[in-house]
Design an enzyme around this catalytic site. Structure first.
Site, short mmCIF file in Angstrom:
data_model
loop_
_atom_site.label_atom_id
_atom_site.label_comp_id
_atom_site.label_asym_id
_atom_site.label_seq_id
_atom_site.Cartn_x
_atom_site.Cartn_y
_atom_site.Cartn_z
N GLU C 66 0.81 -1.22 0.00
CA GLU C 66 0.00 0.00 0.00
C GLU C 66 0.84 1.27 0.00
OE1 GLU C 66 -0.61 -2.64 1.88
OE2 GLU C 66 -2.67 -3.26 1.47
N HIS C 135 -10.72 -5.37 10.47
CA HIS C 135 -11.36 -5.32 9.15
C HIS C 135 -12.77 -4.75 9.22
CE1 HIS C 135 -8.12 -8.23 8.48
NE2 HIS C 135 -8.23 -7.99 7.18
#
Lengths: 324, 340, 339
Positions: C66, C135
């Site tokens: 990322e 998450h």
């Protein structure tokens, strides 16, 4: 690779050195007797690149319009070698409205979109951005390249490894330039880095990695030329690590008590060494040395005058430019 | 069997990182590869009863890496490992001062980890001490590609006196570059190159080559000696060498690997035998002299430069011959017969 | 915004992808990159069918990296391209926040306005399906807190498409934060409002303009994202009980449409802020401050808020639903305000 212009490279190194030396003087001039990092005409941290001129000059000699550089927190040598306007850059360092960034960036955040030059004060985090610039050049079909500059200490950051991987996977026209000046602030390389050479690390990503020893501007010139030619031709990224020299402290005010070789640092100064080489070759006279130095003095003095004459921003200007 | 037999190690931290990696995908021998090669060498030395190893110090991480492995329990059977107490300059003098120190400590053999450039630094320094090489450089004509563990056996047999070094060593040739007195030496090649740039060192631009002098030229060589290897193969142990003049307009052409991955066609003006001690005057007005593939010295118009071949190079330990000799003279009486 | 008689109904995910696709057709500088945005179509459907239409050259699968690819998005944007980059889960911000906060959001300011970063960073938010603490977060308050990036948070298919087109056309970096539960995915709890009428042609929804999702006169619910859907469900139920609820869908956090909020609160005199993000130092407190700074007298009843009570999102269903702003809790909070 173009023709080697030794005199131009020498001149550029002298110009950068004069700049860094004068900024050092200016920086300290009004910070005594009670030293205060935030005080004076030039406030804040100041990381000067004296001694590291060969890295910037050897690379930038090959760059052309549209080529990009992302520099780290110690950016002046690459900015000047890449053609960033000295007056506007100096005004920025002085925090003035006539500066590159109207006083919002300062010495670690110099942005010159005309020359595709930028810096990041966060270690290794300019490298992904350089990959993106290279990606843009690749997508636009130009033969421009992006130069991603960082120090050897930054090579232990994840961003370094992510960038090498991305550049290799996508064959990006990016050249990673690692300035190994032996010191990550006060921590020596052998205490911080598994694997002494970052040129070796490039190999792990299937990328050519070269180490230039002796802070040699011509060796850097040649390695950079080969890497840049390779990138322009579409053959992908390369990494060049130059063993360079931090002539001053990590930042101004750093007493460097941690540095055992301090007494001999000046003996390794690359500029007198290069002058001697050019004189030996008959390509540089004493008169030329004097006139190159005089020109650099005059240019830097004028830039400092420009900066000092530029108005300071108003407090409410802080609210501008958050959004386009 | 010599008691307290010792062996010296020279390891070049800078080898194999030059510009040929960019221009020709030159091989990358990482520092960790070098450290691991030395660790394997230590196993071979330990197996032959070497008691002490003296290693060069360096700032490139090799000595530090080897010392770290030596501390581990898995290395407890290794010979004692000492490092030369030397000032590190990051330059060639590091190698030379290390060799001098090793010889003063009477090592029975010296193992060199590096390519042609590293081995060249030992010229005139090793005297009668046998030298074995482990190839790690970018361009290796001088060191053979032997597995470090086996090099350790060979060097260990010689150093401990288990085999007679005269059965497995030969005196290498060398080339001297002179401008009145000898200024540089080479183990493989001397080349005269156009221009005045030393820069990154390595010779990789074939168009710049004018003359090549070779100690030997094996048909399967890589590097500048491959030019001779393609024209007139010349062995390491015969007394003569080769002198080749290049001329791009010549109809005589050879296509050779002037560096790993870098194949070029060259025009050949002449090939002649280089007799020992014959001084050959260089015809070029000005240029750069490269030794063993590294651009090393500029010379300007008016400098009188000559090159000559000498038969007094290092005493090279031939690993294959040493191992064959060891097979004849050393026996193992302990252990099981695996052919049951 | 054009009017249409089209009654086609599609999911939020498809609407997002359609918005991206229309911009890619219009502007060759637009491209998409992220993890699994290619053949997979985005884990939460945000790039559905784009790979087939535009190919691997413009819909680029990245390594799991990322910092690398968000940074590359920034660099490409600086050079004039318009990347749409996906951060698969907003929870992954920890591995790339330097690129987002110190680079994407600051370059324009640091450069004194000389360098633009026209980039969209879209990311999936929200819980409700037992994906636990790493998450399931929303975190829009965190991004809205840091200056330099616009933050949009669509709640329905129509806005999802229009806000996406606006985000891509914007010269600023835009965080586009969609809720997994609001995407209309077949493998998630079915929230019927995640499928809706969406015109086929291109249109924009302005960034920084809240919507009155439902008009009402007794209580204002200020909310965003999936909580808008829940609030509308509750408002419809309460209508039958004689309580008239106005639902303000913020749609953008940066810029924040204070006027619409204040106007509605001024009308009803009662406000409940519903936020699936953490409670303290976030959106709910921000709305309270805006009201207090403007005119505390606007409120007939004390300010009320419903948010995740400053705990990580737990795994087991009873606990997770114990802390999420569910319909039951919203309903109870509105009734408290009316008591």
């Amino acid at each position: 690779m173009g023709e080697l212009d030794r005199l131009a490279m020498y001149t550029q190194m002298v110009r950068i050195r004069q700049y860094e030396s004068r900024i050092m003087q200016e920086y300290h001039a009004d910070k005594s007797p009670a030293w205060d990092i935030g005080a004076g005409l030039i406030p804040g941290e100041m990381h000067l690149a004296a001694g590291q001129e060969p890295a910037a000059v050897g690379v930038c000699a090959h760059l052309k319009k549209g080529d990009a550089i992302t520099a780290p927190h110690r950016p002046h040598h690459f900015a000047l070698a890449h053609g960033v306007d000295m007056n506007k850059m100096t005004a920025e360092i002085y925090g003035r409205t006539g500066g590159l960034c109207k006083g919002k960036g300062g010495h670690m955040h110099l942005f010159d979109p005309e020359n595709h030059f930028s810096c990041s004060g966060i270690i290794a985090q300019g490298l992904p951005v350089a990959c993106g610039q290279a990606l843009a050049f690749q997508r636009k079909g130009t033969d421009n390249v992006a130069i991603a500059v960082t120090g050897e200490g930054a090579a232990n950051q994840g961003a370094f490894h992510e960038s090498l991987n991305l550049a290799a996977v996508w064959d990006l026209p990016v050249i990673f330039v690692i300035e190994d000046n032996d010191w990550a602030i006060s921590v020596p390389k052998d205490a911080s880095t598994a694997g002494a050479s970052n040129a070796d690390r490039a190999a792990g990503y299937g990328m050519p990695g070269v180490r230039v020893e002796d802070n040699d501007v011509e060796a850097m010139y040649e390695a950079a030329g080969a890497a840049i030619d390779r990138a322009r031709a579409g053959d992908g990224p390369s990494l060049i690590e130059i063993h360079t020299l931090r002539l001053f402290g990590h930042f101004e005010g750093d007493a460097q008590a941690y540095r055992p070789e301090l007494a001999t640092v000046n003996e390794r100064d690359p500029i007198p060494k290069y002058a001697a080489t050019l004189q030996e070759l008959g390509e540089l006279t004493d008169d030329q040395i004097a006139s190159i130095q005089a020109d650099a003095d005059a240019e830097v003095d004028a830039a400092i005058e420009f900066a000092k004459a530029s108005p300071e921003p108003a407090p409410e200007d802080a609210l501008l430019h958050v959004f386009a | 069997m010599m008691r307290n037999a010792s062996v010296g190690i020279i390891a070049n931290p800078a080898s194999s990182r030059d510009i040929r990696r960019i221009v020709a995908r030159g091989p990358a021998t990482t520092t960790n590869d070098k450290i691991n090669s030395l660790a394997r060498l230590m196993e071979g030395l330990a197996a032959t009863g070497v008691k002490r190893v003296v290693s060069m110090s360096d700032a490139g991480g090799i000595a530090q890496g080897l010392a770290a492995i030596a501390q581990k329990p898995s290395a407890s059977h290794w010979p004692d490992l000492d490092f030369v107490d030397q000032e590190i300059t990051h330059g060639p003098t590091d190698t030379i001062s290390a060799v001098r120190s090793m010889r003063s400590q009477n090592v029975g053999a010296i193992v060199v980890l590096g390519g042609d450039g590293t081995n060249r630094l030992l010229l005139g320094e090793t005297g009668g001490t046998p030298v074995a090489s482990i190839s790690t450089g970018t361009n290796n004509a001088f060191p053979r590609h032997d597995e470090p563990t086996v090099v350790g056996f060979a060097a260990g047999y010689v150093a401990t006196g288990a085999i007679d070094s005269s059965t497995c060593t030969y005196r290498a040739k060398s080339l001297g570059v002179m401008d009145g007195t000898q200024v540089m030496g080479a183990l493989v090649d001397v080349a005269i190159v156009d221009g005045d740039r030393i820069a990154s060192g390595a010779v990789w631009d074939a168009r710049s080559l004018r003359e090549i002098f070779l100690c030997f030229a094996e048909a399967d060589a890589v590097g500048l000696s491959s030019v001779g290897g393609h024209l007139r193969p010349t062995s390491r142990e015969e007394p003569q060498g080769l002198h080749i003049r290049l001329d791009d307009s010549s109809p005589v052409r050879v296509t050779v690997p002037i560096a790993p991955g870098l194949v070029r066609e060259l025009g050949i003006a002449s090939v002649s035998t280089l007799e020992p001690q014959a001084e050959i005057r260089i015809e070029s007005e000005a240029g750069v002299i490269s030794v063993d593939g590294e651009r090393s010295m500029r010379f300007v118009s008016g400098t009188e430069i000559s090159v000559s071949l000498d038969t007094n190079g290092p005493l090279v330990l031939d690993v294959q011959r040493a191992m064959a000799e060891a097979a004849n003279t050393t026996t193992t009486t302990k252990g099981e017969d695996t052919h049951g | 915004m054009s009017t249409t008689t089209e009654t086609r109904r599609i999911t939020t995910a498809k609407a997002m992808a359609e918005g991206i696709g229309l911009e890619m057709q219009r502007d060759p500088n637009v491209f998409v990159m992220g993890e699994d945005v290619g053949a997979y179509g985005g884990i939460f459907g945000s790039t559905t069918d784009l790979f087939g239409e535009f190919g691997a050259d413009r819909v680029i699968d990245t390594p799991i990296s990322e910092t690398g690819f968000i940074g590359a998005g920034i660099g490409a944007a600086v050079e004039g391209l318009r990347p749409v980059v996906e951060l698969m889960f907003v929870d992954f911000y920890g591995v790339c926040m330097d690129q987002i906060s110190n680079h994407m959001a600051k370059i324009h300011y640091e450069s004194g306005g000389n360098v633009k970063v026209p980039m969209v960073l879209m990311t999936a938010t929200g819980g409700g399906y037992s994906d636990a603490a790493q998450h399931s977060q929303c975190l829009w308050g965190t991004f809205a807190h840091l200056p330099g990036m616009k933050v949009v948070v669509p709640s329905n298919p129509y806005d999802a498409k229009g806000l996406m087109i606006s985000a891509i056309q914007d010269d600023n970096p835009v965080m586009y934060m969609f809720h997994k539960g609001g995407q209309g995915l077949v493998w998630m709890e079915k929230n019927p409002r995640s499928i809706g009428e969406v015109p086929e042609e291109s249109y924009t929804v302005p960034i920084g303009k809240a919507a009155i999702a439902k008009e009402g006169s007794d209580v204002t619910i200020v909310t965003l994202s999936l909580s808008v859907q829940h609030s509308l469900d509750v408002a419809e139920e309460l209508e039958a009980e004689g309580i008239s609820v106005e639902v303000v869908d913020l749609r953008s956090l940066v810029p924040l449409d204070k006027e619409t909020v204040l106007e509605s609160v001024g009308k009803t005199g009662r406000v409940l802020v519903v936020d699936e993000d953490y409670k303290s130092f976030g959106l709910t407190g921000e709305i309270a401050a805006i009201i207090a700074e403007t005119d505390p007298g606007l409120l007939k009843k004390p300010f009320s808020r419903l948010a995740v009570p400053d705990v990580p999102i737990p795994y087991a269903r009873p606990m997770e639903y114990g802390i999420l702003p569910t319909r039951d809790k919203i309903k109870a909070a509105v009734k408290d305000l009316m008591a």
